[in-house]
Enzyme design. Structure first.
Site, mmCIF file in Angstrom:
data_model
loop_
_atom_site.group_PDB
_atom_site.id
_atom_site.type_symbol
_atom_site.label_atom_id
_atom_site.label_comp_id
_atom_site.label_asym_id
_atom_site.label_seq_id
_atom_site.Cartn_x
_atom_site.Cartn_y
_atom_site.Cartn_z
ATOM 1 C CB SER A 87 43.367 28.662 40.024
ATOM 2 O OG SER A 87 42.115 28.102 39.723
ATOM 3 C CG ASP B 294 38.043 34.443 44.393
ATOM 4 O OD1 ASP B 294 37.468 35.045 43.466
ATOM 5 O OD2 ASP B 294 39.145 33.876 44.268
ATOM 6 C CG HIS C 76 32.858 21.971 38.091
ATOM 7 N ND1 HIS C 76 32.216 23.162 37.850
ATOM 8 C CD2 HIS C 76 33.435 22.102 39.298
ATOM 9 C CE1 HIS C 76 32.384 23.950 38.887
ATOM 10 N NE2 HIS C 76 33.122 23.342 39.782
#
Ligand code: GLN
Ligand code: ZN
Length: 756
Positions: free
Chosen positions: A435, A601, A696
């Site tokens: 993504s 995934d 993150h």
């Protein structure tokens, strides 16, 4: 006639319309005052209590409600605040301290969050370093009084038991467990004494840790703890609540000096266990017979059968009926689902409907089965209708997919030669995990399309525009293997759930995952099968724009299964295989359309591990088989990738290796090379994508940091086995920071490549 009591263990916090979530997020961004937050969430809480009462529940839990997480609530009740949050002048009772620990601040990183047993709920890990617990507030008492005063409800206070609470935390050595426990015990006793003198009848002490494989050394400590507690509050009735599995040292622990024990009769083999070892005559059995983890209605005839067996062991006046665990793990009510096929809807049971089932069964025991025959028949018919519908019939004439051979044509050593020939990639190829940043604009357009304000054609054009923009950006950055960016996907499971047969995506089926984050797991209600290509259009379009390879991108069968509500009429493993076969068709379609690298995934593979190790092997065998069913029909030259996010591999290495993926990408930045060490020790011979920076964080990583991560890996595994990539998808990141970070990553790869 003895009245059989109905009970609940915990109720969802989020509110039917996720009012709780919305209020929290508004409070965090400053658009709601603390007072407003507390008022809104109180309304949600009281509503939940009111409903439980209306649904006919006698023992209604109080104190299970939370503004973030019940483990964090427990920690703060005892004043457990990590040192790094202590200097800001906030007290342990301040709401801002509470949220700071959960979410972090500019100055202090958040406490670790981890999975609550084998669920998809995540709790905040308490930090017991230098713990000096005090009782800040008797939370269970506060909520008990509130329910009584506001609604006249005589609630059952819930408290996370000392053994589980401490075992779920960190910051102490195993040898310090007893001394830590000794610090908390007087406070637990104080809480219970205050409840006792307030006139509380039952207190639910959650000790789910008892279902895990405790070594046995803890047993005397557990006995001593509960002995001390029991002596301190002789007239209070305590129910030790367990869930998610059967109790590990049942024979010994079941005799702890408490008035009741809560057992899970849905997960694990509690029925067998009580048949074999009995149930103490002096205790009340809180029988968890309605599944608190799944959304399917019970055929009450069947449940009645289980109750009859239980009654042979425990007399009726010592049985209380309840769900198998807190209903935190299921959505609130199916009533709001107006668009579901009535056959499916009739087969569903969310939290409220489950409570109704419990009340019905309790009535049946009290007044005799004939009193509830109408409800029983209705449930049987609903389940039969669903089972006999076209949705579910196909599997009966299907092949046993577990028996289907699933191996690549050639071993990796052969495949890799053909892949190198076909792909012509440089040393240390660079790529991303799939993504790319989903901007507010992407989400806005999707919403417009869902509402019908944008036609499908317009929406697809918009997605294509994003794909094109990002293919250009990726080329510009100099990545070797590109992705289309997954702009068309909201969620990696929901996206496939909307497209595969046998799945249904609900409108309001939200459950809390962590903090205010809720997820809406799709329902797998029928036989899963491939309907139409799901990812081909986007991948093919992206590939048409570039000479570089574009990686196809799918969510794997295990992850789809683990993040869905799965039908309970056939084995989960059968469902898993059905998903695998459906994905296999998708992979074949991608291959037929010249997509030569395909990533499948499996971030939830490790998550799905059963609580008890003896069940690991069966799970892993099925997981590996399903992954291979999906991925092994491709040509030798087609390269299969997989990705697992942050996962430790030490104890599941063999299964990971057996997946036989050509490339596996793993996290290597946050763990400082810890994860890769498993691959080093085992002389892994396939390719590894090094997740060299932490996605993150919005921080753009420094070159040196990345180099260090890469050199560390290169020290033991030959350079030709490595890829370079971020450690997860980039969906939540901003465009500028993503571009900057990827540029650094590509430069580093090029520099190291030249050194080789
Ligand atoms: N391909 C997915 C993505 O990049 C993987 C997400 C995940 O591993 N959780 O978003
Ligand atoms: Zn990931």
């Amino acid at each position: 006639m003895t009245q059989v009591t109905s009970s609940n263990i915990g109720y969802p916090r989020i509110g039917e319309q996720r009012e709780w979530k919305k209020a929290l997020e508004k409070y965090w961004n400053g658009s709601l005052s603390q007072q407003e937050l507390l008022a809104t969430t109180k309304e949600v809480r009281l509503n939940g209590l009111r409903k439980q009462k209306e649904l006919g529940i006698d023992l209604i839990p109080v104190g299970d409600f939370s503004l973030y997480d019940h483990v964090l609530d427990t920690a703060l009740m005892f004043g457990i605040v990590p040192e790094r949050f202590q200097n800001n002048g906030l007290s342990a009772s301040s709401l801002d301290t509470y949220f700071a620990i959960a979410r972090g601040t500019k100055e202090a990183y958040a406490s670790e969050m981890t999975k609550w047993f084998n669920t998809n709920y995540h709790y905040i890990v308490p930090e017991f370093d230098h713990a000096k617990p005090i009782l800040v507030e008797n939370r269970p008492l506060t909520f008990y009084r509130e329910a009584k005063e506001e609604l006249g409800i005589e609630g059952k206070p819930v408290i996370l038991g000392p053994i589980s609470f401490l075992k779920l935390g960190k910051g102490y050595k195993e040898t310090e467990f007893t001394s830590l426990l000794e610090k908390f015990l007087p406070l637990y006793i104080q809480i219970l004494k205050e409840l006792e003198s307030d006139g509380v009848e039952w207190v639910q002490i959650d000790e789910p840790i008892l279902v895990t494989e405790l070594s046995g050394e803890e047993i005397p400590i557990i006995k001593q703890t509960y002995q001390t507690i029991a002596e301190a509050v002789p007239s209070l009735k305590l129910v030790l609540q367990t869930y998610f599995e059967s109790i590990h040292h049942y024979e010994e622990l079941i005799h702890l000096p408490v008035a009741g024990f809560g057992l899970d009769f849905v997960h694990g083999d509690a029925l067998e266990v009580i048949r074999q070892f009995g149930f103490p005559q002096d205790k009340v059995l809180f029988a968890g017979i309605i599944d608190g983890r799944n959304v399917w209605r019970k055929d009450l005839e069947q449940t009645w059968g289980i109750l009859e067996i239980i009654q042979q062991i425990v007399e009726q006046d010592r049985i209380i009926i309840q769900p198998s665990c807190s209903l935190l793990h299921v959505p609130i009510t199916k009533e709001l689902e107006h668009t579901l096929d009535p056959i499916i809807k009739a087969g569903l049971s969310f939290a409220d409907e489950k409570l109704k089932e419990i009340a019905i069964l309790a009535d049946g025991l009290t007044f005799g089965k004939t009193k509830i025959s109408k409800e029983v028949n209705e449930s049987t018919e609903a389940i039969q209708r669903l089972n006999q519908s076209n949705y579910r019939r196909k599997s009966e004439n299907g092949v046993d997919l577990q028996e289907v051979q699933a191996e690549r044509q050639s071993p990796f050593s052969q495949r890799i030669l053909e892949q190198q020939e076909a792909l012509q990639l440089p040393l240390l190829p660079t790529t991303t995990i799939g993504s790319l940043p989903q901007t507010a604009e992407v989400r806005k357009q999707r919403l417009r399309w869902r509402k019908g304000d944008l036609s499908t054609q317009e929406y697809e054009q918009f997605i294509n525009k994003e794909i094109k923009k990002w293919i250009e950006i990726q080329e510009e950055i100099g990545l070797d293997v590109l992705v289309h960016g997954e702009f068309e996907r909201t969620d990696m499971v929901e996206y496939f759930g909307e497209k595969l047969n046998g799945f249904q995506v609900t409108k309001y089926g939200w459950v809390q995952s962590y903090g205010s984050r809720c997820v809406k797991p799709p329902l797998i209600f029928g036989d899963v099968s491939f309907d139409h290509p799901m990812t081909v259009k986007e991948s093919v379009y992206a590939q048409s724009l570039t000479d570089k390879h574009v990686k196809g991108m799918l969510t794997g069968p295990v992850t789809i299964l683990n993040w869905s509500f799965v039908r309970d009429d056939i084995s989960e493993f059968d469902v898993l295989n059905q998903i695998a076969i459906a994905l296999r068709k998708e992979i074949e379609e991608l291959e037929a359309n010249n997509i030569t690298i395909i990533q499948v995934d499996e971030p939830a593979l490790r998550e799905g591990l059963p609580l008890k190790r003896i069940n690991w092997e069966a799970y892993l065998n099925h997981a590996v088989h399903a992954f291979k069913l999906a991925t092994t029909t491709v040509k030798n030259s087609t390269q299969i990738h997989t990705h697992m996010c942050y996962s430790s591999f030490g104890d599941i290495y063999d299964a990971i290796n057996r997946l036989d993926a050509d490339v596996i990408s793993i996290e290597t930045s946050r763990s400082h090379g810890e994860l890769i060490s498993t691959f080093e020790e085992n002389t892994y011979n396939k390719e590894i994508g090094l997740g060299v920076y932490d996605i993150h964080s919005p921080r753009v990583p420094a070159k040196e940091e990345l180099k260090e991560n890469i050199y560390r890996a290169l020290a033991t595994i030959p350079v030709k086995q490595f890829w370079i990539n971020p450690d997860c998808g980039l969906k939540t990141r901003k465009e500028e920071e993503t571009i900057a970070a990827l540029k650094v990553m590509v430069e580093v790869a090029q520099e190291i490549r030249e050194e080789q």
